[in-house]
Write a protein that holds these residues in place. Structure first.
Motif, PDB file in Angstrom:
ATOM      1  N   ASN A  75      40.956  92.498  69.915  1.00  0.00           N
ATOM      2  CA  ASN A  75      42.329  91.059  69.400  1.00  0.00           C
ATOM      3  C   ASN A  75      41.915  89.970  70.186  1.00  0.00           C
ATOM      4  O   ASN A  75      42.363  90.224  71.518  1.00  0.00           O
ATOM      5  CB  ASN A  75      43.233  91.039  68.768  1.00  0.00           C
ATOM      6  CG  ASN A  75      44.084  89.807  68.416  1.00  0.00           C
ATOM      7  OD1 ASN A  75      43.527  88.336  68.675  1.00  0.00           O
ATOM      8  ND2 ASN A  75      46.075  90.406  67.743  1.00  0.00           N
ATOM      9  N   PRO A  76      41.363  89.099  70.265  1.00  0.00           N
ATOM     10  CA  PRO A  76      41.170  88.050  71.523  1.00  0.00           C
ATOM     11  C   PRO A  76      41.989  87.334  71.938  1.00  0.00           C
ATOM     12  O   PRO A  76      42.157  86.672  73.262  1.00  0.00           O
ATOM     13  CB  PRO A  76      39.948  86.727  70.757  1.00  0.00           C
ATOM     14  CG  PRO A  76      39.305  87.719  69.483  1.00  0.00           C
ATOM     15  CD  PRO A  76      40.207  88.691  68.905  1.00  0.00           C
ATOM     16  N   ALA A  77      43.091  87.585  70.954  1.00  0.00           N
ATOM     17  CA  ALA A  77      44.217  86.359  70.696  1.00  0.00           C
ATOM     18  C   ALA A  77      45.356  87.608  72.267  1.00  0.00           C
ATOM     19  O   ALA A  77      46.012  86.674  73.290  1.00  0.00           O
ATOM     20  CB  ALA A  77      45.441  86.358  70.307  1.00  0.00           C
ATOM     21  N   GLY A  80      33.123  90.040  78.163  1.00  0.00           N
ATOM     22  CA  GLY A  80      32.452  91.400  77.864  1.00  0.00           C
ATOM     23  C   GLY A  80      33.680  91.999  76.147  1.00  0.00           C
ATOM     24  O   GLY A  80      33.197  92.631  74.904  1.00  0.00           O
ATOM     25  N   TYR A  81      34.990  91.574  76.417  1.00  0.00           N
ATOM     26  CA  TYR A  81      35.926  92.618  75.496  1.00  0.00           C
ATOM     27  C   TYR A  81      35.749  91.305  74.107  1.00  0.00           C
ATOM     28  O   TYR A  81      35.718  91.674  72.790  1.00  0.00           O
ATOM     29  CB  TYR A  81      36.904  91.997  75.978  1.00  0.00           C
ATOM     30  CG  TYR A  81      37.647  93.698  76.519  1.00  0.00           C
ATOM     31  CD1 TYR A  81      37.149  94.345  77.146  1.00  0.00           C
ATOM     32  CD2 TYR A  81      39.123  94.143  75.698  1.00  0.00           C
ATOM     33  CE1 TYR A  81      37.427  95.072  78.078  1.00  0.00           C
ATOM     34  CE2 TYR A  81      38.863  95.284  76.584  1.00  0.00           C
ATOM     35  CZ  TYR A  81      39.003  96.187  77.400  1.00  0.00           C
ATOM     36  OH  TYR A  81      39.192  97.035  77.979  1.00  0.00           O
ATOM     37  N   LEU A  82      35.483  90.198  74.870  1.00  0.00           N
ATOM     38  CA  LEU A  82      35.919  88.734  73.238  1.00  0.00           C
ATOM     39  C   LEU A  82      34.306  89.128  72.979  1.00  0.00           C
ATOM     40  O   LEU A  82      34.708  89.014  70.905  1.00  0.00           O
ATOM     41  CB  LEU A  82      35.591  87.554  73.785  1.00  0.00           C
ATOM     42  CG  LEU A  82      37.185  86.966  74.505  1.00  0.00           C
ATOM     43  CD1 LEU A  82      37.094  85.761  74.914  1.00  0.00           C
ATOM     44  CD2 LEU A  82      38.101  87.204  73.779  1.00  0.00           C
ATOM     45  N   GLY A 132      48.790  86.227  55.317  1.00  0.00           N
ATOM     46  CA  GLY A 132      48.276  86.847  54.665  1.00  0.00           C
ATOM     47  C   GLY A 132      48.389  87.414  56.341  1.00  0.00           C
ATOM     48  O   GLY A 132      47.256  88.466  56.591  1.00  0.00           O
ATOM     49  N   TYR A 133      48.662  87.435  57.628  1.00  0.00           N
ATOM     50  CA  TYR A 133      48.975  87.347  58.677  1.00  0.00           C
ATOM     51  C   TYR A 133      47.421  88.134  58.928  1.00  0.00           C
ATOM     52  O   TYR A 133      47.428  88.726  59.995  1.00  0.00           O
ATOM     53  CB  TYR A 133      50.275  88.304  59.025  1.00  0.00           C
ATOM     54  CG  TYR A 133      49.860  89.897  58.448  1.00  0.00           C
ATOM     55  CD1 TYR A 133      50.534  90.943  59.505  1.00  0.00           C
ATOM     56  CD2 TYR A 133      49.915  90.063  56.888  1.00  0.00           C
ATOM     57  CE1 TYR A 133      50.342  92.404  59.358  1.00  0.00           C
ATOM     58  CE2 TYR A 133      49.690  91.476  56.725  1.00  0.00           C
ATOM     59  CZ  TYR A 133      49.917  92.935  57.759  1.00  0.00           C
ATOM     60  OH  TYR A 133      49.780  94.192  57.253  1.00  0.00           O
ATOM     61  N   ALA A 134      47.133  87.227  59.603  1.00  0.00           N
ATOM     62  CA  ALA A 134      45.726  87.130  60.722  1.00  0.00           C
ATOM     63  C   ALA A 134      46.070  88.008  61.783  1.00  0.00           C
ATOM     64  O   ALA A 134      45.308  89.233  62.061  1.00  0.00           O
ATOM     65  CB  ALA A 134      45.154  86.524  60.659  1.00  0.00           C
ATOM     66  N   LEU A 135      46.703  86.976  62.729  1.00  0.00           N
ATOM     67  CA  LEU A 135      47.297  88.074  64.013  1.00  0.00           C
ATOM     68  C   LEU A 135      46.220  88.141  64.380  1.00  0.00           C
ATOM     69  O   LEU A 135      46.620  88.063  66.138  1.00  0.00           O
ATOM     70  CB  LEU A 135      47.897  89.384  64.156  1.00  0.00           C
ATOM     71  CG  LEU A 135      48.834  89.551  62.500  1.00  0.00           C
ATOM     72  CD1 LEU A 135      49.551  90.444  63.161  1.00  0.00           C
ATOM     73  CD2 LEU A 135      50.235  88.466  63.390  1.00  0.00           C
ATOM     74  N   ASN A 136      45.453  87.547  64.820  1.00  0.00           N
ATOM     75  CA  ASN A 136      43.714  88.327  65.117  1.00  0.00           C
ATOM     76  C   ASN A 136      41.997  87.640  64.799  1.00  0.00           C
ATOM     77  O   ASN A 136      42.101  87.275  63.778  1.00  0.00           O
ATOM     78  CB  ASN A 136      43.090  89.778  65.027  1.00  0.00           C
ATOM     79  CG  ASN A 136      42.666  90.422  65.820  1.00  0.00           C
ATOM     80  OD1 ASN A 136      41.010  89.659  66.143  1.00  0.00           O
ATOM     81  ND2 ASN A 136      42.481  91.848  65.911  1.00  0.00           N
ATOM     82  N   ILE A 182      45.828  82.365  68.932  1.00  0.00           N
ATOM     83  CA  ILE A 182      46.568  82.833  69.906  1.00  0.00           C
ATOM     84  C   ILE A 182      47.263  81.900  70.839  1.00  0.00           C
ATOM     85  O   ILE A 182      47.814  82.452  72.225  1.00  0.00           O
ATOM     86  CB  ILE A 182      45.402  82.030  70.355  1.00  0.00           C
ATOM     87  CG1 ILE A 182      43.879  82.322  70.037  1.00  0.00           C
ATOM     88  CG2 ILE A 182      44.989  81.260  72.164  1.00  0.00           C
ATOM     89  CD1 ILE A 182      42.535  81.988  70.244  1.00  0.00           C
ATOM     90  N   ALA A 183      48.200  80.605  70.548  1.00  0.00           N
ATOM     91  CA  ALA A 183      49.007  79.726  70.380  1.00  0.00           C
ATOM     92  C   ALA A 183      50.245  81.135  70.602  1.00  0.00           C
ATOM     93  O   ALA A 183      50.840  81.365  71.549  1.00  0.00           O
ATOM     94  CB  ALA A 183      49.823  79.310  69.568  1.00  0.00           C
ATOM     95  N   GLY A 184      50.468  81.573  69.500  1.00  0.00           N
ATOM     96  CA  GLY A 184      51.334  83.627  68.840  1.00  0.00           C
ATOM     97  C   GLY A 184      51.163  83.819  70.504  1.00  0.00           C
ATOM     98  O   GLY A 184      52.397  84.854  71.260  1.00  0.00           O
ATOM     99  N   ALA A 185      50.230  84.758  70.540  1.00  0.00           N
ATOM    100  CA  ALA A 185      50.326  85.446  71.972  1.00  0.00           C
ATOM    101  C   ALA A 185      50.486  84.510  73.408  1.00  0.00           C
ATOM    102  O   ALA A 185      51.261  85.775  74.052  1.00  0.00           O
ATOM    103  CB  ALA A 185      48.707  85.802  71.581  1.00  0.00           C
ATOM    104  N   PHE A 186      50.275  84.097  73.691  1.00  0.00           N
ATOM    105  CA  PHE A 186      50.380  82.804  74.408  1.00  0.00           C
ATOM    106  C   PHE A 186      51.799  82.816  75.076  1.00  0.00           C
ATOM    107  O   PHE A 186      51.967  83.062  76.021  1.00  0.00           O
ATOM    108  CB  PHE A 186      49.945  82.022  74.776  1.00  0.00           C
ATOM    109  CG  PHE A 186      48.680  81.593  74.894  1.00  0.00           C
ATOM    110  CD1 PHE A 186      48.098  81.299  76.884  1.00  0.00           C
ATOM    111  CD2 PHE A 186      47.296  82.455  74.801  1.00  0.00           C
ATOM    112  CE1 PHE A 186      47.087  81.862  77.882  1.00  0.00           C
ATOM    113  CE2 PHE A 186      45.803  82.301  75.356  1.00  0.00           C
ATOM    114  CZ  PHE A 186      45.802  82.750  76.879  1.00  0.00           C
TER     115      PHE A 186
END
Length: 235
Positions: free
Chosen positions: A65-67, A85-87, A183-187, A222-226
């Protein structure tokens, strides 16, 4: 390279098992056609769980997950030198997973003629239950991802032992509680790469990919993860 391969393979497993169940629920002549939200949330939890197990077997962190990768790196929880590399691994793994599903369900796409019948972008990417509210959709993705990532931060190293099972249970819980708005992408990788695949692959009878919505499941998570990492750092 083992870590990057792990993120690639783990994300591919996540997407194959995740959007595979979405295809099974939506396409004609599939046994699970019309299955309920509990089925979907439980299935996505399993998809993430097995993806994390696969990634961990290669020595990867199991972000998928990039986030997660970006926020962890920003708050010194992950090496910044590995971010690119991960992204790349995550987005490519998700795209290949979508290709696998397009092939696997090809006859079902042929049989499902219109969006109303089930051949729509929602198989590959997420979409809002209430359209025309992108700002609120963004907030929904932010909130759902915040709680998902905040729990991850309190799990420690989540590729070991039974922790991938816990991660899957968190996905199921978040989906049941917060996922029915968008639909909760989260990712971002889980949404954008399959959505792009739906847009460019020669899938029979396909509808619009709704690329105009794609920024929501990218920036919201991304905003939620930050925000989750920020709150975790405070306390």
């Amino acid at each position: 390279m083992g870590e990057y391969l792990g993120e690639f393979m783990g994300t591919m497993v996540l997407v194959v098992l995740g959007i595979g169940l979405s295809a099974s629920v939506n396409l004609k002549n599939a046994y699970a056609k019309g299955a309920d939200w509990l089925y979907i949330c439980f299935g996505w939890g399993l998809a993430v769980m097995f993806g994390v197990y696969v990634a961990g077997a290669f020595g990867a962190e199991g972000h998928l997950n990039p986030a997660v990768t970006l926020s962890f790196a920003a708050f010194h929880l992950f090496a910044k030198t590995k971010v690119v590399g991960y992204l790349i691994a995550q987005f490519l793994g998700a795209f290949l997973g979508a290709v696998v599903i397009a092939i696997h369900y090809y006859p079902h796409f042929q049989a499902t003629k219109t969006e109303e019948e089930g051949n729509h972008a929602g198989i590959f990417g997420t979409g809002p239950k209430v359209p025309g509210k992108k700002s609120w959709n963004f907030i929904s993705e932010l909130i759902a991802t915040f709680f998902f990532v905040y729990v991850l931060l309190n799990l420690g190293e989540f590729t070991v032992g039974l922790k991938p099972l816990i991660v899957g249970m968190v996905i199921t819980s978040v989906g049941l509680a917060l996922g029915s708005t968008t639909g909760y992408a989260l990712n971002p990788a889980r949404d954008f790469s399959p959505r792009l695949a739906y847009a460019i692959l020669p899938i029979p009878n396909k509808g619009e990919a709704h690329m105009d919505y794609a920024w929501v499941p990218i920036l919201g998570p991304i905003a939620g993860a930050f925000l989750a990492c920020f709150v975790h750092a405070l306390f």
